[in-house]
Design an enzyme around this catalytic site. Structure first.
Site, PDB file in Angstrom:
ATOM      1  N   PRO A  12       0.793  -1.219   0.000  1.00  0.00           N
ATOM      2  CA  PRO A  12       0.000   0.000   0.000  1.00  0.00           C
ATOM      3  C   PRO A  12       0.832   1.279   0.000  1.00  0.00           C
ATOM      4  O   PRO A  12       1.867   1.341   0.668  1.00  0.00           O
ATOM      5  CB  PRO A  12      -0.829  -0.098   1.285  1.00  0.00           C
ATOM      6  N   ASN A  13       0.353   2.230  -0.755  1.00  0.00           N
ATOM      7  CA  ASN A  13       0.910   3.590  -0.825  1.00  0.00           C
ATOM      8  C   ASN A  13       2.218   3.684  -1.599  1.00  0.00           C
ATOM      9  O   ASN A  13       2.719   4.786  -1.833  1.00  0.00           O
ATOM     10  CB  ASN A  13       1.076   4.203   0.583  1.00  0.00           C
ATOM     11  N   ARG A  20       4.839  10.946  -2.376  1.00  0.00           N
ATOM     12  CA  ARG A  20       4.520  10.645  -0.982  1.00  0.00           C
ATOM     13  C   ARG A  20       5.726  10.942  -0.083  1.00  0.00           C
ATOM     14  O   ARG A  20       6.775  10.317  -0.232  1.00  0.00           O
ATOM     15  CB  ARG A  20       4.198   9.147  -0.899  1.00  0.00           C
ATOM     16  N   TYR A  25      10.884   9.138   1.518  1.00  0.00           N
ATOM     17  CA  TYR A  25      10.938   8.080   0.500  1.00  0.00           C
ATOM     18  C   TYR A  25      11.637   8.500  -0.795  1.00  0.00           C
ATOM     19  O   TYR A  25      11.815   7.667  -1.689  1.00  0.00           O
ATOM     20  CB  TYR A  25       9.515   7.590   0.193  1.00  0.00           C
ATOM     21  N   ASN A  77       8.407  -5.218  -0.771  1.00  0.00           N
ATOM     22  CA  ASN A  77       8.228  -4.111   0.168  1.00  0.00           C
ATOM     23  C   ASN A  77       6.738  -4.091   0.461  1.00  0.00           C
ATOM     24  O   ASN A  77       5.940  -3.586  -0.337  1.00  0.00           O
ATOM     25  CB  ASN A  77       8.686  -2.779  -0.432  1.00  0.00           C
ATOM     26  N   ALA A  80       3.048  -0.853   4.913  1.00  0.00           N
ATOM     27  CA  ALA A  80       2.494  -0.980   6.262  1.00  0.00           C
ATOM     28  C   ALA A  80       2.084  -2.409   6.603  1.00  0.00           C
ATOM     29  O   ALA A  80       2.064  -2.787   7.781  1.00  0.00           O
ATOM     30  CB  ALA A  80       1.297  -0.044   6.409  1.00  0.00           C
ATOM     31  N   HIS A  83       4.060  -4.728   8.977  1.00  0.00           N
ATOM     32  CA  HIS A  83       3.942  -4.651  10.433  1.00  0.00           C
ATOM     33  C   HIS A  83       2.672  -5.318  10.955  1.00  0.00           C
ATOM     34  O   HIS A  83       2.479  -5.415  12.161  1.00  0.00           O
ATOM     35  CB  HIS A  83       3.973  -3.180  10.868  1.00  0.00           C
ATOM     36  N   ASP A  90       1.923 -15.695   5.819  1.00  0.00           N
ATOM     37  CA  ASP A  90       1.515 -17.091   5.567  1.00  0.00           C
ATOM     38  C   ASP A  90       1.616 -17.430   4.080  1.00  0.00           C
ATOM     39  O   ASP A  90       2.042 -18.538   3.719  1.00  0.00           O
ATOM     40  CB  ASP A  90       0.071 -17.316   6.043  1.00  0.00           C
ATOM     41  N   GLU A 101      13.175  -8.868   1.962  1.00  0.00           N
ATOM     42  CA  GLU A 101      12.329  -7.762   2.407  1.00  0.00           C
ATOM     43  C   GLU A 101      13.062  -6.439   2.184  1.00  0.00           C
ATOM     44  O   GLU A 101      14.238  -6.315   2.511  1.00  0.00           O
ATOM     45  CB  GLU A 101      12.052  -7.967   3.909  1.00  0.00           C
ATOM     46  N   HIS A 103      12.841  -2.114   2.641  1.00  0.00           N
ATOM     47  CA  HIS A 103      12.204  -0.862   3.068  1.00  0.00           C
ATOM     48  C   HIS A 103      13.074   0.291   2.602  1.00  0.00           C
ATOM     49  O   HIS A 103      14.296   0.276   2.811  1.00  0.00           O
ATOM     50  CB  HIS A 103      12.019  -0.812   4.582  1.00  0.00           C
ATOM     51  N   ARG A 110      12.439   4.981  12.982  1.00  0.00           N
ATOM     52  CA  ARG A 110      11.143   5.663  12.921  1.00  0.00           C
ATOM     53  C   ARG A 110      10.261   5.226  14.099  1.00  0.00           C
ATOM     54  O   ARG A 110      10.770   4.790  15.114  1.00  0.00           O
ATOM     55  CB  ARG A 110      10.501   5.386  11.550  1.00  0.00           C
TER      56      ARG A 110
HETATM   57  C1  DQA Z   1       8.126   1.299   4.096  1.00  0.00           C
HETATM   58  C2  DQA Z   1       8.116   1.476   5.602  1.00  0.00           C
HETATM   59  C3  DQA Z   1       6.751   1.144   6.161  1.00  0.00           C
HETATM   60  O1  DQA Z   1       6.738   1.330   7.576  1.00  0.00           O
HETATM   61  C4  DQA Z   1       5.712   2.083   5.560  1.00  0.00           C
HETATM   62  O2  DQA Z   1       4.424   1.759   6.045  1.00  0.00           O
HETATM   63  C5  DQA Z   1       5.749   2.089   4.089  1.00  0.00           C
HETATM   64  C6  DQA Z   1       7.039   2.111   3.424  1.00  0.00           C
HETATM   65  C7  DQA Z   1       9.476   1.700   3.469  1.00  0.00           C
HETATM   66  O3  DQA Z   1       9.699   1.348   2.317  1.00  0.00           O
HETATM   67  O4  DQA Z   1      10.276   2.382   4.107  1.00  0.00           O
HETATM   68  O5  DQA Z   1       4.731   2.174   3.433  1.00  0.00           O
HETATM   69  O6  DQA Z   1       7.932  -0.079   3.809  1.00  0.00           O
END
Ligand code: DQA
Length: 156
Positions: A12-13, A20, A25, A77, A80, A83, A90, A101, A103, A110
């Site tokens: 998401p996002n 953003r 980012y 990635n 959110a 978390h 799963d 993974e 980020h 953070r």
């Molecule tokens: C993120 C870190 C996450 O906590 C956040 O919710 C994101 C982006 C990152 O790439 O730093 O959406 O995954």
């Protein structure tokens, strides 16, 4: 379906990258990230299926589809959902595909709720805080893992 394929999964996002919170980012867009990953993978003769969604179920379904298509591994990635999502964890574990993974930000510098990942302990490894270049590093790490596991040989 190609046996030399990776899945790039963005949660998401991450479709808002570039607009953003650029102070966190950066200014690269999702399309820049996808291009970066395709180029990093192409160096090893691998193609990439790119999926981004704000929907947890869409991400889960994409993992299943990639496993069914014999994808070798995943760069993820989960945003959110990292978390919070037992379902995505799963799906990845159940798929048996190794994953790295990513980020973009340093999640450990953070808010405390970003310090916990439901993916980290079942990942091959992770990259955080290195900006979008972290995605290319994740491809390198995944390829090294696939090579040492004997799943991937040299380009060709
Ligand atoms: C993120 C870190 C996450 O906590 C956040 O919710 C994101 C982006 C990152 O790439 O730093 O959406 O995954």
């Amino acid at each position: 379906m190609s046996e030399r394929k990776l899945l790039l999964l963005n949660g998401p996002n991450l479709d808002r990258l570039g607009r953003r919170e650029p102070h966190i980012y950066g200014t690269a867009t999702l399309s820049d990230v996808e291009q970066l990953v395709r180029e990093a993978a192409a160096e090893h003769g691998l193609s990439v299926t790119c999926v981004q969604s704000g929907g947890e179920g869409v991400l889960v379904d994409a993992v299943h589809a990639a496993a069914d298509a014999a994808c070798l591994g995943v760069v993820v990635n989960a945003g959110a959902y990292t978390h919070t999502s037992v379902a995505l964890r799963d799906a990845l574990v159940g798929s048996k595909m190794p994953f790295v993974e990513v980020h973009i930000s340093n999640v450990h510098a953070r808010e405390p709720f970003r310090h916990r990942s439901l993916l980290a302990d079942v990942a091959v490894g992770g990259v955080f805080g290195l900006g979008v270049e972290g995605y290319a590093l994740a491809v390198q790490g995944l390829v090294a893992h696939l090579r040492s596991a004997g799943v991937l040989r040299s380009v060709g």
